[in-house]
Design a protein around this motif. Structure first.
Motif, PDB file in Angstrom:
ATOM      1  N   THR A  18       0.830  -1.207   0.000  1.00 22.80           N
ATOM      2  CA  THR A  18       0.000   0.000   0.000  1.00 22.80           C
ATOM      3  C   THR A  18       0.863   1.255   0.000  1.00 22.80           C
ATOM      4  OG1 THR A  18      -1.721  -1.192   1.218  1.00 22.80           O
ATOM      5  CG2 THR A  18      -1.849   1.208   1.201  1.00 22.80           C
ATOM      6  N   THR A  19       1.907   1.242   0.802  1.00 23.73           N
ATOM      7  CA  THR A  19       2.817   2.386   0.837  1.00 23.73           C
ATOM      8  C   THR A  19       3.486   2.601  -0.514  1.00 23.73           C
ATOM      9  OG1 THR A  19       3.247   1.949   3.183  1.00 23.73           O
ATOM     10  CG2 THR A  19       4.800   3.375   2.021  1.00 23.73           C
ATOM     11  N   SER A  20       3.875   1.526  -1.171  1.00 24.65           N
ATOM     12  CA  SER A  20       4.508   1.641  -2.483  1.00 24.65           C
ATOM     13  C   SER A  20       3.531   2.211  -3.514  1.00 24.65           C
ATOM     14  CB  SER A  20       5.015   0.270  -2.938  1.00 24.65           C
ATOM     15  OG  SER A  20       5.997  -0.229  -2.062  1.00 24.65           O
ATOM     16  N   PHE A  21       2.279   1.749  -3.459  1.00 25.86           N
ATOM     17  CA  PHE A  21       1.283   2.243  -4.421  1.00 25.86           C
ATOM     18  C   PHE A  21       1.020   3.731  -4.213  1.00 25.86           C
ATOM     19  CE2 PHE A  21      -3.030   2.838  -6.060  1.00 25.86           C
ATOM     20  CZ  PHE A  21      -2.903   2.245  -7.312  1.00 25.86           C
ATOM     21  N   ILE A  22       0.882   4.151  -2.957  1.00 28.51           N
ATOM     22  CA  ILE A  22       0.664   5.570  -2.664  1.00 28.51           C
ATOM     23  C   ILE A  22       1.876   6.399  -3.101  1.00 28.51           C
ATOM     24  CG2 ILE A  22       0.340   7.238  -0.799  1.00 28.51           C
ATOM     25  CD1 ILE A  22      -1.286   5.125   0.660  1.00 28.51           C
ATOM     26  N   SER A  23       3.059   5.852  -2.899  1.00 30.91           N
ATOM     27  CA  SER A  23       4.264   6.554  -3.348  1.00 30.91           C
ATOM     28  C   SER A  23       4.251   6.749  -4.855  1.00 30.91           C
ATOM     29  CB  SER A  23       5.515   5.768  -2.928  1.00 30.91           C
ATOM     30  OG  SER A  23       5.574   5.627  -1.527  1.00 30.91           O
ATOM     31  N   GLY A  24       3.780   5.737  -5.579  1.00 29.89           N
ATOM     32  CA  GLY A  24       3.668   5.869  -7.028  1.00 29.89           C
ATOM     33  C   GLY A  24       2.674   6.944  -7.435  1.00 29.89           C
ATOM     34  N   LEU A  25       1.552   7.040  -6.710  1.00 32.82           N
ATOM     35  CA  LEU A  25       0.565   8.086  -6.992  1.00 32.82           C
ATOM     36  C   LEU A  25       1.165   9.473  -6.784  1.00 32.82           C
ATOM     37  CD1 LEU A  25      -2.634   6.583  -5.315  1.00 32.82           C
ATOM     38  CD2 LEU A  25      -2.009   6.513  -7.725  1.00 32.82           C
ATOM     39  N   LEU A  26       1.882   9.640  -5.686  1.00 32.32           N
ATOM     40  CA  LEU A  26       2.495  10.939  -5.394  1.00 32.32           C
ATOM     41  C   LEU A  26       3.562  11.285  -6.440  1.00 32.32           C
ATOM     42  CD1 LEU A  26       2.866  10.643  -1.509  1.00 32.32           C
ATOM     43  CD2 LEU A  26       1.161  11.954  -2.779  1.00 32.32           C
ATOM     44  N   LEU A  27       4.334  10.298  -6.841  1.00 31.60           N
ATOM     45  CA  LEU A  27       5.379  10.545  -7.829  1.00 31.60           C
ATOM     46  C   LEU A  27       4.789  10.921  -9.179  1.00 31.60           C
ATOM     47  CD1 LEU A  27       8.444  10.532  -8.198  1.00 31.60           C
ATOM     48  CD2 LEU A  27       8.287   8.111  -8.825  1.00 31.60           C
ATOM     49  N   ALA A  28       3.667  10.271  -9.546  1.00 31.70           N
ATOM     50  CA  ALA A  28       3.032  10.571 -10.833  1.00 31.70           C
ATOM     51  C   ALA A  28       2.443  11.971 -10.864  1.00 31.70           C
ATOM     52  CB  ALA A  28       1.945   9.544 -11.134  1.00 31.70           C
ATOM     53  N   SER A  29       2.100  12.523  -9.695  1.00 30.32           N
ATOM     54  CA  SER A  29       1.523  13.868  -9.656  1.00 30.32           C
ATOM     55  C   SER A  29       2.546  14.956  -9.953  1.00 30.32           C
ATOM     56  CB  SER A  29       0.875  14.120  -8.290  1.00 30.32           C
ATOM     57  OG  SER A  29       1.860  14.113  -7.265  1.00 30.32           O
TER      58      SER A  29
END
Length: 265
Positions: free
Chosen positions: A30-41
């Protein structure tokens, strides 16, 4: 006398403790997925490249022998998948998207569309029955000619006398006034179309895919089970089905507003 487990060690093998990196895997993913969302922004990367990278990371996690490096590669795959997800959600609608040109509420449209989810049966205060269902737009008639189109719409159809039945995967010709939904950040614009009586014409079926058709049949069976014993309280049934099975259109208006304000939906 001292006890010994030497006679069983050869059969069971030495005990091994899971590496620390493999513990609480769901929290890490979950932390990795959220990190990906933040990075894509903050960093725009082409979606095909992200998917290629995610696939390479998954293969790497299978090939690497070290549990630590394999877990790291899997977390990279999840993070990159999160980036691709957000990029797809925020992409600009295609030029053929019908919602792009609908500016004034109530403009009539004539579309061919496929039902993309379970329809919801409606009953009005006057006792009329109807259907509400999401569709994927395939074509639009403009100027007397059919042309390829795209986009999403939520259709509300009141068949009138004689009734009618709508099912997932069916293709319909729909005509009626269209309204733009309030735009949500990161979501494609969706239309709401009001259709009455013969303005909806059934074309054919079989456009939903075998696997999804079976999954939705199972979801309908679960929805029936959730409603047992509380049929007298439609609001409670709607909340249960909305949160547990994804039937958000069945949520009461009051609940939808409350959950939207708090960010639950």
């Amino acid at each position: 006398m001292f006890s010994s487990n030497a006679h069983t060690e050869g059969f069971l093998g030495p005990s091994r403790v899971a590496p620390r990196a493999l513990r609480r895997s769901m929290l890490g993913m979950t932390t990795s997925f959220i990190s990906g969302l933040l990075l894509a922004s903050v960093w725009a990367v082409p979606v095909p490249l992200l998917l290629l990278l995610a696939g390479g990371a998954v293969l790497g996690s299978l090939w690497l022998r070290s549990a630590g490096w394999a877990t790291t590669a899997l977390h990279v795959a999840v993070a990159v998948t999160g980036m691709a997800f957000l990029q797809l959600e925020q992409r600009t609608p295609a030029p053929s998207d019908v919602a792009r040109r609908i500016t004034d509420g109530g403009e009539r449209v004539f579309l061919t569309a496929v039902v993309t989810d379970d329809p919801m049966e409606l009953v009005t205060d006057r006792g009329e029955t109807g259907w509400q269902f999401p569709v994927r737009i395939q074509a639009e008639q403009r100027g007397g000619r059919w042309q390829s189109a795209s986009g999403r719409a939520l259709v509300r159809w009141m068949p009138g006398p004689g009734g009618g039945v709508v099912r997932f995967g069916q293709r319909w010709m729909l005509e009626g006034p269209a309204f733009r939904d309030a735009e949500q950040p990161g979501q494609a614009t969706r239309l709401r179309i009001q259709v009455r009586g013969p303005e909806a014409v059934y074309v054919d079926a079989g456009h939903g895919g075998w696997l999804r058709t079976r999954c939705l049949a199972g979801r309908r069976a679960c929805a029936d089970l959730l409603a047992r014993g509380i049929e007298w309280d439609p609001d409670a049934v709607g909340v249960m089905r909305g949160f547990m099975l994804g039937y958000r259109e069945e949520l009461p208006d009051r609940a939808q507003r409350a959950f939207s304000r708090t960010g639950t939906l």
